[in-house]
Design a protein around this motif. Structure first.
Motif, PDB file in Angstrom:
ATOM      1  N   CYS A  12      -1.403   5.346   0.539  1.00  0.00           N
ATOM      2  CA  CYS A  12      -2.740   4.860   0.222  1.00  0.00           C
ATOM      3  C   CYS A  12      -3.146   3.746   1.181  1.00  0.00           C
ATOM      4  O   CYS A  12      -4.277   3.723   1.694  1.00  0.00           O
ATOM      5  CB  CYS A  12      -2.781   4.363  -1.226  1.00  0.00           C
ATOM      6  SG  CYS A  12      -4.391   3.764  -1.781  1.00  0.00           S
ATOM      7  N   SER A  13      -2.235   2.818   1.446  1.00  0.00           N
ATOM      8  CA  SER A  13      -2.514   1.728   2.370  1.00  0.00           C
ATOM      9  C   SER A  13      -2.825   2.263   3.769  1.00  0.00           C
ATOM     10  O   SER A  13      -3.792   1.841   4.418  1.00  0.00           O
ATOM     11  CB  SER A  13      -1.311   0.778   2.422  1.00  0.00           C
ATOM     12  OG  SER A  13      -1.487  -0.218   3.405  1.00  0.00           O
ATOM     13  N   ASN A  14      -2.016   3.213   4.221  1.00  0.00           N
ATOM     14  CA  ASN A  14      -2.246   3.795   5.543  1.00  0.00           C
ATOM     15  C   ASN A  14      -3.587   4.521   5.588  1.00  0.00           C
ATOM     16  O   ASN A  14      -4.332   4.427   6.569  1.00  0.00           O
ATOM     17  CB  ASN A  14      -1.116   4.751   5.893  1.00  0.00           C
ATOM     18  CG  ASN A  14      -1.147   5.180   7.345  1.00  0.00           C
ATOM     19  OD1 ASN A  14      -1.072   4.357   8.247  1.00  0.00           O
ATOM     20  ND2 ASN A  14      -1.258   6.478   7.594  1.00  0.00           N
ATOM     21  N   ASP A  15      -3.912   5.243   4.517  1.00  0.00           N
ATOM     22  CA  ASP A  15      -5.184   5.958   4.463  1.00  0.00           C
ATOM     23  C   ASP A  15      -6.365   4.993   4.576  1.00  0.00           C
ATOM     24  O   ASP A  15      -7.377   5.304   5.216  1.00  0.00           O
ATOM     25  CB  ASP A  15      -5.302   6.745   3.161  1.00  0.00           C
ATOM     26  CG  ASP A  15      -4.412   7.980   3.129  1.00  0.00           C
ATOM     27  OD1 ASP A  15      -3.891   8.374   4.196  1.00  0.00           O
ATOM     28  OD2 ASP A  15      -4.230   8.549   2.028  1.00  0.00           O
ATOM     29  N   ARG A  16      -6.247   3.828   3.963  1.00  0.00           N
ATOM     30  CA  ARG A  16      -7.330   2.853   4.040  1.00  0.00           C
ATOM     31  C   ARG A  16      -7.521   2.354   5.470  1.00  0.00           C
ATOM     32  O   ARG A  16      -8.658   2.211   5.952  1.00  0.00           O
ATOM     33  CB  ARG A  16      -7.041   1.672   3.114  1.00  0.00           C
ATOM     34  CG  ARG A  16      -7.080   2.008   1.635  1.00  0.00           C
ATOM     35  CD  ARG A  16      -6.802   0.775   0.788  1.00  0.00           C
ATOM     36  NE  ARG A  16      -6.732   1.099  -0.633  1.00  0.00           N
ATOM     37  CZ  ARG A  16      -6.582   0.190  -1.594  1.00  0.00           C
ATOM     38  NH1 ARG A  16      -6.497  -1.098  -1.286  1.00  0.00           N
ATOM     39  NH2 ARG A  16      -6.520   0.561  -2.872  1.00  0.00           N
ATOM     40  N   ALA A  17      -6.413   2.078   6.153  1.00  0.00           N
ATOM     41  CA  ALA A  17      -6.518   1.605   7.533  1.00  0.00           C
ATOM     42  C   ALA A  17      -7.080   2.692   8.442  1.00  0.00           C
ATOM     43  O   ALA A  17      -7.915   2.427   9.315  1.00  0.00           O
ATOM     44  CB  ALA A  17      -5.151   1.147   8.028  1.00  0.00           C
ATOM     45  N   VAL A  18      -6.629   3.917   8.245  1.00  0.00           N
ATOM     46  CA  VAL A  18      -7.115   5.032   9.056  1.00  0.00           C
ATOM     47  C   VAL A  18      -8.606   5.265   8.814  1.00  0.00           C
ATOM     48  O   VAL A  18      -9.373   5.526   9.744  1.00  0.00           O
ATOM     49  CB  VAL A  18      -6.302   6.303   8.762  1.00  0.00           C
ATOM     50  CG1 VAL A  18      -6.979   7.542   9.331  1.00  0.00           C
ATOM     51  CG2 VAL A  18      -4.896   6.169   9.328  1.00  0.00           C
ATOM     52  N   ALA A  19      -9.036   5.156   7.569  1.00  0.00           N
ATOM     53  CA  ALA A  19     -10.455   5.315   7.249  1.00  0.00           C
ATOM     54  C   ALA A  19     -11.295   4.254   7.956  1.00  0.00           C
ATOM     55  O   ALA A  19     -12.424   4.526   8.389  1.00  0.00           O
ATOM     56  CB  ALA A  19     -10.668   5.237   5.741  1.00  0.00           C
ATOM     57  N   GLN A  20     -10.734   3.054   8.085  1.00  0.00           N
ATOM     58  CA  GLN A  20     -11.451   1.993   8.780  1.00  0.00           C
ATOM     59  C   GLN A  20     -11.641   2.353  10.254  1.00  0.00           C
ATOM     60  O   GLN A  20     -12.722   2.130  10.818  1.00  0.00           O
ATOM     61  CB  GLN A  20     -10.692   0.675   8.650  1.00  0.00           C
ATOM     62  CG  GLN A  20     -11.429  -0.532   9.211  1.00  0.00           C
ATOM     63  CD  GLN A  20     -10.750  -1.836   8.837  1.00  0.00           C
ATOM     64  OE1 GLN A  20     -10.003  -1.908   7.871  1.00  0.00           O
ATOM     65  NE2 GLN A  20     -11.015  -2.875   9.607  1.00  0.00           N
TER      66      GLN A  20
END
Length: 206
Positions: free
Chosen positions: A80-88
């Motif tokens: 989830c944390s990685n997905d948030r950074a990638v979405a950014q």
């Protein structure tokens, strides 16, 4: 996320640990989001289920019931944390070429939520260096997704498709070093010079 090589796992995570069938998928997904907020605020190393469960207004036993294991919960949080950074990164407008892309990407990884996501990634990488699961497997997967996001931004910014992966690898490696130094940084001007030097090195690849 920013790339760290981890040693191959000596013992793989079992299906029960890594992909436990959620008793309530919607609740598990909602708890993962809140748990990710908690970990981003408090850190991953030394994570205890009891205070996390209190934050979720539940018990540690209920967390295990819905996630299957602490390892499975941690794996969900890291993804989830990685997905948030990638979405950014995916939301960044195209840069004006390769040179501007370096600075734009650096600004992005220093901005919320990517800044905290990066710190959690570093903690997970440290725990996974010797094959400790679930960190080793999740970090390897995160590396691939993060690198693809970097390449995607570079291509959107006009960088040739054959050059973008090489540039992304160099940017990724340098950013990791910069991020590791930031908590102890006593000379912000030196950091700016390092980013400028990175920009020069990356543009020389073209």
């Amino acid at each position: 996320m920013l790339h760290i090589n981890v040693a191959p796992a000596t013992v793989g995570v079992t299906t029960t640990q890594e992909a436990a069938i959620a008793k309530d998928p919607q609740r598990r997904a909602a708890w993962t989001e809140v748990a990710t907020d908690y970990v981003l605020a408090h850190g991953l190393i030394g994570l205890s289920l009891r205070p996390l469960a209190a934050e979720l207004d539940t018990s540690d036993r209920m967390l295990i019931y819905h996630f299957g294991s602490k390892d499975a919960l941690v794996a969900d949080v890291l993804r989830c944390s990685n997905d948030r950074a990638v979405a950014q990164l995916a939301a960044l407008p195209p840069s004006n070429g390769l040179s501007d892309a370096v600075g734009d990407l650096w600004d992005a990884v220093q901005s919320a939520p990517a800044d905290r996501c990066t710190r959690i990634y570093v903690e997970a990488s440290a725990l996974g260096l010797f094959g400790q699961e679930p960190y080793a497997s999740v970090v390897r997967d995160a590396n691939a997704v993060w690198t693809a996001a970097l390449v995607g931004h570079l291509v959107r910014s006009g960088v040739a498709a054959d050059l973008a992966p090489r540039a992304a690898e160099l940017i990724d490696a340098a950013f990791m070093g910069f991020q590791l130094d930031l908590p102890l940084d006593i000379d912000p001007a030196a950091r700016l010079r390092a980013v400028a030097d990175l920009t020069t090195a990356v543009t020389a690849l073209a």
